[in-house]
Design a protein around this motif. Structure first.
Motif, PDB file in Angstrom:
ATOM      1  N   ALA A   1      -3.076  33.441  10.582  1.00 16.62           N
ATOM      2  CA  ALA A   1      -4.506  33.694  10.407  1.00 16.62           C
ATOM      3  C   ALA A   1      -4.757  34.693   9.281  1.00 16.62           C
ATOM      4  O   ALA A   1      -5.810  34.651   8.632  1.00 16.62           O
ATOM      5  N   ALA A   2      -3.781  35.571   9.040  1.00 16.41           N
ATOM      6  CA  ALA A   2      -3.909  36.549   7.959  1.00 16.41           C
ATOM      7  C   ALA A   2      -3.456  35.987   6.613  1.00 16.41           C
ATOM      8  O   ALA A   2      -3.479  36.697   5.607  1.00 16.41           O
ATOM      9  N   GLY A   3      -3.037  34.715   6.610  1.00 18.54           N
ATOM     10  CA  GLY A   3      -2.658  34.057   5.369  1.00 18.54           C
ATOM     11  C   GLY A   3      -1.197  34.174   4.995  1.00 18.54           C
ATOM     12  O   GLY A   3      -0.819  33.803   3.875  1.00 18.54           O
TER      13      GLY A   3
ATOM     14  N   ALA B   1       8.481  40.037   2.984  1.00 17.12           N
ATOM     15  CA  ALA B   1       7.702  41.283   3.027  1.00 17.12           C
ATOM     16  C   ALA B   1       7.861  42.008   4.356  1.00 17.12           C
ATOM     17  O   ALA B   1       7.566  43.201   4.456  1.00 17.12           O
ATOM     18  N   ALA B   2       8.287  41.279   5.394  1.00 17.60           N
ATOM     19  CA  ALA B   2       8.442  41.864   6.720  1.00 17.60           C
ATOM     20  C   ALA B   2       9.429  41.025   7.515  1.00 17.60           C
ATOM     21  O   ALA B   2       9.672  39.848   7.197  1.00 17.60           O
ATOM     22  N   VAL B   3       9.976  41.625   8.571  1.00 22.84           N
ATOM     23  CA  VAL B   3      10.925  40.945   9.455  1.00 22.84           C
ATOM     24  C   VAL B   3      10.445  41.121  10.882  1.00 22.84           C
ATOM     25  O   VAL B   3       9.992  42.210  11.273  1.00 22.84           O
ATOM     26  N   PHE B   4      10.544  40.042  11.677  1.00 26.05           N
ATOM     27  CA  PHE B   4      10.058  40.074  13.053  1.00 26.05           C
ATOM     28  C   PHE B   4      11.067  39.399  13.985  1.00 26.05           C
ATOM     29  O   PHE B   4      11.551  38.301  13.693  1.00 26.05           O
ATOM     30  N   TYR B   5      11.367  40.046  15.097  1.00 25.80           N
ATOM     31  CA  TYR B   5      12.287  39.516  16.105  1.00 25.80           C
ATOM     32  C   TYR B   5      11.543  39.276  17.420  1.00 25.80           C
ATOM     33  O   TYR B   5      11.200  40.233  18.123  1.00 25.80           O
TER      34      TYR B   5
ATOM     35  N   ALA C   1       1.242  39.950  20.543  1.00 26.14           N
ATOM     36  CA  ALA C   1       0.096  39.803  19.642  1.00 26.14           C
ATOM     37  C   ALA C   1      -0.366  41.155  19.088  1.00 26.14           C
ATOM     38  O   ALA C   1      -0.588  41.279  17.878  1.00 26.14           O
ATOM     39  N   PRO C   2      -0.518  42.199  19.925  1.00 23.20           N
ATOM     40  CA  PRO C   2      -0.890  43.506  19.376  1.00 23.20           C
ATOM     41  C   PRO C   2       0.136  44.044  18.377  1.00 23.20           C
ATOM     42  O   PRO C   2      -0.230  44.691  17.385  1.00 23.20           O
ATOM     43  N   LEU C   3       1.409  43.766  18.624  1.00 22.32           N
ATOM     44  CA  LEU C   3       2.451  44.198  17.708  1.00 22.32           C
ATOM     45  C   LEU C   3       2.281  43.511  16.353  1.00 22.32           C
ATOM     46  O   LEU C   3       2.359  44.151  15.293  1.00 22.32           O
ATOM     47  N   ALA C   4       2.043  42.202  16.374  1.00 23.57           N
ATOM     48  CA  ALA C   4       1.836  41.468  15.127  1.00 23.57           C
ATOM     49  C   ALA C   4       0.602  41.971  14.386  1.00 23.57           C
ATOM     50  O   ALA C   4       0.599  42.060  13.151  1.00 23.57           O
ATOM     51  N   THR C   5      -0.433  42.321  15.130  1.00 19.44           N
ATOM     52  CA  THR C   5      -1.651  42.853  14.510  1.00 19.44           C
ATOM     53  C   THR C   5      -1.359  44.156  13.782  1.00 19.44           C
ATOM     54  O   THR C   5      -1.869  44.402  12.675  1.00 19.44           O
ATOM     55  N   GLU C   6      -0.539  45.015  14.370  1.00 14.93           N
ATOM     56  CA  GLU C   6      -0.141  46.262  13.717  1.00 14.93           C
ATOM     57  C   GLU C   6       0.652  45.993  12.445  1.00 14.93           C
ATOM     58  O   GLU C   6       0.476  46.675  11.429  1.00 14.93           O
ATOM     59  N   LEU C   7       1.518  44.995  12.498  1.00 17.26           N
ATOM     60  CA  LEU C   7       2.292  44.654  11.311  1.00 17.26           C
ATOM     61  C   LEU C   7       1.409  44.146  10.185  1.00 17.26           C
ATOM     62  O   LEU C   7       1.626  44.480   9.011  1.00 17.26           O
ATOM     63  N   VAL C   8       0.403  43.343  10.543  1.00 19.11           N
ATOM     64  CA  VAL C   8      -0.537  42.853   9.519  1.00 19.11           C
ATOM     65  C   VAL C   8      -1.284  44.017   8.880  1.00 19.11           C
ATOM     66  O   VAL C   8      -1.467  44.050   7.654  1.00 19.11           O
ATOM     67  N   LYS C   9      -1.692  44.992   9.696  1.00 16.06           N
ATOM     68  CA  LYS C   9      -2.367  46.173   9.149  1.00 16.06           C
ATOM     69  C   LYS C   9      -1.455  46.901   8.161  1.00 16.06           C
ATOM     70  O   LYS C   9      -1.887  47.351   7.089  1.00 16.06           O
ATOM     71  N   THR C  10      -0.189  47.000   8.497  1.00 18.01           N
ATOM     72  CA  THR C  10       0.765  47.664   7.613  1.00 18.01           C
ATOM     73  C   THR C  10       0.949  46.880   6.324  1.00 18.01           C
ATOM     74  O   THR C  10       0.989  47.455   5.227  1.00 18.01           O
ATOM     75  N   LEU C  11       1.027  45.561   6.422  1.00 18.43           N
ATOM     76  CA  LEU C  11       1.192  44.725   5.243  1.00 18.43           C
ATOM     77  C   LEU C  11      -0.011  44.823   4.326  1.00 18.43           C
ATOM     78  O   LEU C  11       0.108  44.725   3.099  1.00 18.43           O
ATOM     79  N   ASN C  12      -1.175  45.004   4.917  1.00 17.19           N
ATOM     80  CA  ASN C  12      -2.414  45.062   4.136  1.00 17.19           C
ATOM     81  C   ASN C  12      -2.632  46.425   3.496  1.00 17.19           C
ATOM     82  O   ASN C  12      -3.574  46.605   2.750  1.00 17.19           O
TER      83      ASN C  12
END
Length: 231
Positions: free
Chosen positions: A40-42, A101-105, A220-231
């Motif tokens: 959703a964040a592209g 740009a990021a890694v997720f497990y 989902a909240p964890l992914a949202t935090e990662l998107v904020k960091t990426l942005n």
């Protein structure tokens, strides 16, 4: 936008203390919910597994009762269909961190079987931590941190605030007395500053570029935090 690497277990079982194999894999919500947030964040998501094997979804994670009912399960099932990269993973050994740009497990019990002792995964986690790139790990995914090691034998994650599936949750899930080891115990033993939240409730802990989530509801909240960091 950015490319995000998802590292999933290649195992379809978890060996219990008595030697029996418990069928498992990745927990659906922990892969699908973050995938949906990143998409959703592209951002684009690439999946890697040991050996490039297609990851197995834990059948228990596809029960209505763990997805908030039939509607929640339908949403997760639809998300699995959209997450086409799950069916075309690359070999973890071929990953170049510079491409992402990021890694997720994600979690599920399967990382307890293979990623906890996978040297390639451990090296990737160490490199990701040292790079400063956002690193997200959820639920049983932090089992992979056990394979990360400095040349002097210490853990790169020693001293970091983090969370993961707790002993209390493992007990309530019915596995604590059957497991060969408990994740919370191992993370504390390697020197992590473990932050335990309310069982089954969202709990996200951020320390520098390390982002961790306690349980499926934290994905989902964890992914949202990662998107904020990426942005």
């Amino acid at each position: 936008m950015a490319k995000i690497l998802f590292v999933l277990s290649g195992s379809d079982h978890w060996t219990l203390a008595d030697g029996t194999r418990h069928p498992t894999g990745f927990w659906a919500e922990e892969a699908v919910a973050p995938f949906e947030v990143f998409s959703a964040a592209g951002h684009d998501v690439v999946v890697a597994t040991p050996g490039g094997v297609t990851p197995t979804v834990d059948a228990a994670s596809l029960a209505p009762e763990v997805n908030g009912g039939p509607d929640g399960l339908a949403a997760i099932t639809a998300g699995l269909e959209r997450f086409t990269a799950l069916r075309a993973p690359i070999d973890l050994a071929d990953v170049d961190l510079a491409d992402y740009a990021a890694v997720f497990y994600p979690g599920g019990h399967a990382p307890m079987e293979d990623l906890a002792v996978n040297a390639a995964s451990g090296a990737l986690l160490t490199a990701a931590l040292d790079s400063g790139k956002p690193l997200g790990v959820v639920c049983h995914g932090p089992a992979a941190l056990l394979a990360a090691e400095r040349p002097d034998g210490t853990s790169p994650f020693a001293g970091y605030r983090l969370t993961a599936f707790t002993n209390t949750e493992e007990t309530q899930a019915g596995f604590a007395d059957r497991a060969g080891w408990l994740l919370q115990d191992r993370l504390i033993a390697l020197g992590a500053d473990f932050r335990e939240g309310t069982p089954w409730s969202p709990n996200v802990v951020v320390d520098r570029n390390l982002h961790t989530g306690q349980n499926p509801s934290s994905a989902a909240p964890l992914a949202t935090e990662l998107v904020k960091t990426l942005n």
